[in-house]
Design a protein around this motif. Structure first.
Motif, PDB file in Angstrom:
ATOM      1  N   ARG A  57      -5.818   9.881   1.859  1.00 26.02           N
ATOM      2  CA  ARG A  57      -6.071   8.602   2.532  1.00 26.02           C
ATOM      3  C   ARG A  57      -7.429   8.024   2.119  1.00 26.02           C
ATOM      4  NH1 ARG A  57      -1.893   7.648   5.352  1.00 26.02           N
ATOM      5  NH2 ARG A  57      -2.692   5.563   5.781  1.00 26.02           N
ATOM      6  N   ALA A  84       0.914  11.451   2.612  1.00 27.87           N
ATOM      7  CA  ALA A  84       0.088  10.372   3.179  1.00 27.87           C
ATOM      8  C   ALA A  84      -0.686  10.837   4.409  1.00 27.87           C
ATOM      9  CB  ALA A  84       0.964   9.174   3.529  1.00 27.87           C
ATOM     10  N   ARG A 107      10.098  10.154   8.912  1.00 24.59           N
ATOM     11  CA  ARG A 107       8.903   9.436   8.452  1.00 24.59           C
ATOM     12  C   ARG A 107       8.225   8.706   9.607  1.00 24.59           C
ATOM     13  NH1 ARG A 107       8.837   5.670   3.933  1.00 24.59           N
ATOM     14  NH2 ARG A 107      11.057   5.277   4.042  1.00 24.59           N
ATOM     15  N   SER A 166       0.831  -1.222   0.000  1.00 25.94           N
ATOM     16  CA  SER A 166       0.000   0.000   0.000  1.00 25.94           C
ATOM     17  C   SER A 166       0.858   1.262   0.000  1.00 25.94           C
ATOM     18  CB  SER A 166      -0.965   0.007   1.194  1.00 25.94           C
ATOM     19  OG  SER A 166      -0.265   0.204   2.397  1.00 25.94           O
ATOM     20  N   GLY A 167       2.084   1.162   0.524  1.00 22.91           N
ATOM     21  CA  GLY A 167       2.974   2.319   0.515  1.00 22.91           C
ATOM     22  C   GLY A 167       3.274   2.772  -0.907  1.00 22.91           C
ATOM     23  N   ARG A 202       0.677   1.011   7.009  1.00 23.60           N
ATOM     24  CA  ARG A 202       0.728   1.600   8.351  1.00 23.60           C
ATOM     25  C   ARG A 202      -0.618   1.505   9.068  1.00 23.60           C
ATOM     26  NH1 ARG A 202       4.645   2.009   5.840  1.00 23.60           N
ATOM     27  NH2 ARG A 202       6.481   3.334   6.075  1.00 23.60           N
ATOM     28  N   ASP A 203      -1.696   1.365   8.289  1.00 26.60           N
ATOM     29  CA  ASP A 203      -3.041   1.401   8.876  1.00 26.60           C
ATOM     30  C   ASP A 203      -3.874   0.226   8.368  1.00 26.60           C
ATOM     31  OD1 ASP A 203      -3.140   2.132   6.226  1.00 26.60           O
ATOM     32  OD2 ASP A 203      -4.741   3.611   6.504  1.00 26.60           O
ATOM     33  N   ASP A 259       4.473   9.566  10.503  1.00 23.13           N
ATOM     34  CA  ASP A 259       3.518   8.454  10.363  1.00 23.13           C
ATOM     35  C   ASP A 259       2.844   8.121  11.701  1.00 23.13           C
ATOM     36  OD1 ASP A 259       4.321   8.330   7.724  1.00 23.13           O
ATOM     37  OD2 ASP A 259       5.590   6.557   7.981  1.00 23.13           O
ATOM     38  N   ARG A 280       0.567  11.696  13.014  1.00 23.73           N
ATOM     39  CA  ARG A 280      -0.416  12.432  12.201  1.00 23.73           C
ATOM     40  C   ARG A 280      -1.828  12.237  12.776  1.00 23.73           C
ATOM     41  NH1 ARG A 280       0.561   8.157   7.440  1.00 23.73           N
ATOM     42  NH2 ARG A 280      -0.835   6.535   8.216  1.00 23.73           N
ATOM     43  N   SER A 320       5.502  11.063   3.456  1.00 22.86           N
ATOM     44  CA  SER A 320       4.777  11.042   4.733  1.00 22.86           C
ATOM     45  C   SER A 320       3.852  12.245   4.847  1.00 22.86           C
ATOM     46  CB  SER A 320       5.744  11.021   5.912  1.00 22.86           C
ATOM     47  OG  SER A 320       6.272   9.731   6.042  1.00 22.86           O
ATOM     48  N   TYR A 347       0.830   5.418  -1.956  1.00 18.53           N
ATOM     49  CA  TYR A 347       1.116   6.768  -1.445  1.00 18.53           C
ATOM     50  C   TYR A 347       2.338   7.356  -2.154  1.00 18.53           C
ATOM     51  CZ  TYR A 347      -2.415   5.734   2.000  1.00 18.53           C
ATOM     52  OH  TYR A 347      -3.618   5.413   2.590  1.00 18.53           O
ATOM     53  N   ARG A 348       3.278   6.493  -2.485  1.00 18.25           N
ATOM     54  CA  ARG A 348       4.472   6.974  -3.181  1.00 18.25           C
ATOM     55  C   ARG A 348       4.130   7.430  -4.605  1.00 18.25           C
ATOM     56  NH1 ARG A 348       9.639   5.389  -1.166  1.00 18.25           N
ATOM     57  NH2 ARG A 348       9.457   4.453   0.892  1.00 18.25           N
TER      58      ARG A 348
HETATM   59  O1   DC Z   1       5.867   1.440   3.240  1.00 16.71           O
HETATM   60  P1   DC Z   1       6.528   2.644   2.579  1.00 16.71           P
HETATM   61  O2   DC Z   1       7.759   3.113   3.284  1.00 16.71           O
HETATM   62  O3   DC Z   1       6.743   2.457   1.124  1.00 16.71           O
HETATM   63  O4   DC Z   1       5.448   3.809   2.734  1.00 16.71           O
HETATM   64  C1   DC Z   1       5.687   5.100   2.237  1.00 16.71           C
HETATM   65  C2   DC Z   1       4.966   6.120   3.084  1.00 16.71           C
HETATM   66  O5   DC Z   1       3.552   5.992   2.887  1.00 16.71           O
HETATM   67  C3   DC Z   1       5.205   6.010   4.582  1.00 16.71           C
HETATM   68  O6   DC Z   1       6.080   7.024   5.030  1.00 16.71           O
HETATM   69  C4   DC Z   1       3.858   6.184   5.207  1.00 16.71           C
HETATM   70  C5   DC Z   1       2.865   6.099   4.111  1.00 16.71           C
HETATM   71  N1   DC Z   1       1.932   4.981   4.241  1.00 16.71           N
HETATM   72  C6   DC Z   1       0.784   5.201   4.942  1.00 16.71           C
HETATM   73  O7   DC Z   1       0.596   6.279   5.495  1.00 16.71           O
HETATM   74  N2   DC Z   1      -0.157   4.228   5.024  1.00 16.71           N
HETATM   75  C7   DC Z   1       0.032   3.047   4.443  1.00 16.71           C
HETATM   76  N3   DC Z   1      -0.918   2.107   4.521  1.00 16.71           N
HETATM   77  C8   DC Z   1       1.230   2.790   3.733  1.00 16.71           C
HETATM   78  C9   DC Z   1       2.179   3.779   3.671  1.00 16.71           C
END
Ligand code: DC
Length: 228
Positions: free
Chosen positions: A112, A106, A183, A36-37, A133-134, A187, A190, A103, A40-41
């Motif tokens: 979101r 995101a 980050r 899922s990251g 993260r969630d 993260d 927030r 971050s 956001y990237r």
């Molecule tokens: O897992 P990653 O490092 O590729 O994620 C990149 C950024 O995206 C991380 O700093 C936080 C955000 N992220 C998020 O807020 N919620 C998620 N489910 C996945 C990532």
């Protein structure tokens, strides 16, 4: 193991090896793996390319309405790779430029809502491993198996540095350390869906585990959940 497909949610700090584990588990079970990251990237990449102002709701809404994301499985990498408006952007989204902004992006509510709706759609049929993260707290609160990953910060910095150095030899340890600390802080603090361990998540601290040990431990958990 029965044929009952479950949902596996993996959350945790940056660079704990969540994606590596998720990919391994998904391959073993024949499940879909979604990073899922990467979503956001890819959104962050679009915002950077198009000069989207992060403090302007209209600019954000307008940008999101022009973004289409989808994952396509690449047999060579064994991974579903992210496409931004039909362009495979996998090789751009790990850049430090994106990492520095992601971050912040995101943490935006509209971003979101946009990403979570798509993630929930992808998980409707179960048989999915998603990391982020969630995932266990917001995206799939009913996931049968929730894992919260953590590792010693110094180990995470070293792992991330080695990963980045392979493609970006100009990167320094200090840059990586600063980025990871920042980050983790954003993260976890927030307002929208901060990173936290779901009450029913199992903690996996892999600071001193080999990949094989970690894999075996998680497979055991999967077996326990699917043989209920
Ligand atoms: O897992 P990653 O490092 O590729 O994620 C990149 C950024 O995206 C991380 O700093 C936080 C955000 N992220 C998020 O807020 N919620 C998620 N489910 C996945 C990532």
């Amino acid at each position: 193991m029965t044929n009952n497909k479950i949902t596996i949610a993996i959350d945790g700090f940056s660079s704990c090896g969540k994606s590596t584990l998720a990919k391994q588990i998904a391959a073993k079970l024949g499940y879909n793996f979604i990073d899922s990251g990467a979503m956001y990237r890819a959104i962050t990449l679009y915002f950077l390319r198009n000069g989207v102002k992060l403090n302007n709701k209209e600019s954000i809404d307008n940008a999101l309405s022009n973004i289409q994301l989808h994952f396509q499985f690449n047999e060579n990498t064994g991974k579903s790779e992210i496409h931004l408006n039909e362009e495979n952007v996998e090789k751009y989204i790990r850049d430090l430029l994106v990492a520095e902004k992601v971050s912040e992006v995101a943490a935006i509510k509209e971003v979101r809502t946009f990403a979570v709706a798509q993630q929930q759609e992808m998980g409707k049929k179960k048989g999915i491993v998603m990391d982020g993260r969630d995932i266990g707290t917001v995206v799939f609160p009913d996931a049968e198996l929730k894992i919260f990953m953590t590792a010693d910060p110094a180990i995470r910095v070293k792992r991330r540095f080695e990963e980045l150095y392979a493609t970006h030899p100009s990167v320094t340890i200090d840059e990586v350390k600063h980025n990871l600390e920042l980050r983790d802080y954003i993260d976890s603090n927030r307002e929208e869906s901060p990173l936290r361990k779901a009450d029913d998540a199992l903690t996996l601290d892999n600071s001193s585990l080999t990949r094989e040990e970690q894999f075996d431990m998680v497979l055991k958990w999967v077996n326990e959940k699917t043989n209920l």
